[in-house]
Design an enzyme around this catalytic site. Structure first.
Site, PDB file in Angstrom:
ATOM      1  N   THR A  26       0.858  -1.016  -0.260  1.00 43.32           N
ATOM      2  CA  THR A  26      -0.078  -0.053   0.007  1.00 43.32           C
ATOM      3  C   THR A  26       0.836   1.309  -0.004  1.00 43.32           C
ATOM      4  O   THR A  26       1.839   1.189   0.521  1.00 43.32           O
ATOM      5  CB  THR A  26      -0.998   0.062   1.225  1.00 43.32           C
ATOM      6  OG1 THR A  26      -1.955   1.007   0.857  1.00 43.32           O
ATOM      7  CG2 THR A  26      -0.326   0.332   2.537  1.00 43.32           C
ATOM      8  N   CYS A  32      -2.691   7.732   7.800  1.00 46.13           N
ATOM      9  CA  CYS A  32      -2.973   6.558   7.600  1.00 46.13           C
ATOM     10  C   CYS A  32      -1.967   5.458   8.263  1.00 46.13           C
ATOM     11  O   CYS A  32      -0.987   5.752   8.379  1.00 46.13           O
ATOM     12  CB  CYS A  32      -3.508   6.389   6.289  1.00 46.13           C
ATOM     13  SG  CYS A  32      -4.636   7.078   5.584  1.00 46.13           S
ATOM     14  N   HIS A  49      -5.390  -0.514   5.352  1.00 46.91           N
ATOM     15  CA  HIS A  49      -4.756   0.745   5.107  1.00 46.91           C
ATOM     16  C   HIS A  49      -5.944   1.596   5.726  1.00 46.91           C
ATOM     17  O   HIS A  49      -7.009   1.941   5.206  1.00 46.91           O
ATOM     18  CB  HIS A  49      -4.931   1.178   3.503  1.00 46.91           C
ATOM     19  CG  HIS A  49      -4.283   2.479   3.465  1.00 46.91           C
ATOM     20  ND1 HIS A  49      -3.330   2.655   2.571  1.00 46.91           N
ATOM     21  CD2 HIS A  49      -4.504   3.826   3.980  1.00 46.91           C
ATOM     22  CE1 HIS A  49      -2.954   4.128   2.451  1.00 46.91           C
ATOM     23  NE2 HIS A  49      -3.761   4.757   3.405  1.00 46.91           N
TER      24      HIS A  49
END
Length: 165
Positions: A26, A32, A49
């Site tokens: 990711t 995040c 994520h």
């Protein structure tokens, strides 16, 4: 990377699982948090994520459960258990949770990165999944890639280069 290996990409507010020899990646982890839950012996891993800490703040009827720490980790654990893993065999690695913008307020509501990390750690603890390593905080974005065969999480940043945890 060998020819038989596929890179499974996880978008923002997304999750999936992968089996070796494939790897899972990711990008764009700022505030995040990338959560990897895996079993190295079985060479299976899942990645989420996570964008926000708490789904109770979202509109329930249109809720993307992959977006929040409290719901995404439940879904990921369930997917791994459905693939023959046992909860007591799982471990986790996490990365991200940066403070991307300078904030002058003491209001913790604005510190999304820190709150995301805390929410992820609390949820993993609830599932009794140990975090074996982490790379969190700072003020820079990350791209992460996990190899379920080696159990290694590769972390790339623009400012600090690449390292493995």
């Amino acid at each position: 990377m060998n020819n038989n290996q596929t890179v499974v990409k996880i978008g923002i507010a997304d999750l999936n699982i992968v089996k070796a020899p494939d790897v899972i990646r990711t990008s764009g982890l700022g505030s995040c948090v990338g959560v990897v839950i895996y079993n190295k012996n079985k060479e299976i891993a899942g990645m989420a994520h996570v964008m926000l800490p708490d789904s109770s703040l979202g509109k329930q009827e249109t809720l993307n459960k992959h977006k929040y720490a409290d719901t995404a980790i439940d879904i990921l654990v369930e997917m791994l258990l459905n693939n023959g893993l046992r909860k007591n065999q799982l471990q986790a690695k996490i990365a991200g949770g940066a403070q991307m913008f300078h904030i002058t307020t003491e209001n913790d509501m604005m510190r999304i990165g820190k709150r995301n990390v805390e929410a992820v750690l609390n949820k993993l603890a609830e599932h009794n999944i140990p975090v074996v390593s982490s790379d969190v905080g700072g003020n820079f974005g990350r791209t992460i890639e996990f190899d379920p065969q080696t159990g290694l999480l590769k972390i790339r940043t623009i400012t600090k280069g690449e390292h493995v945890i």
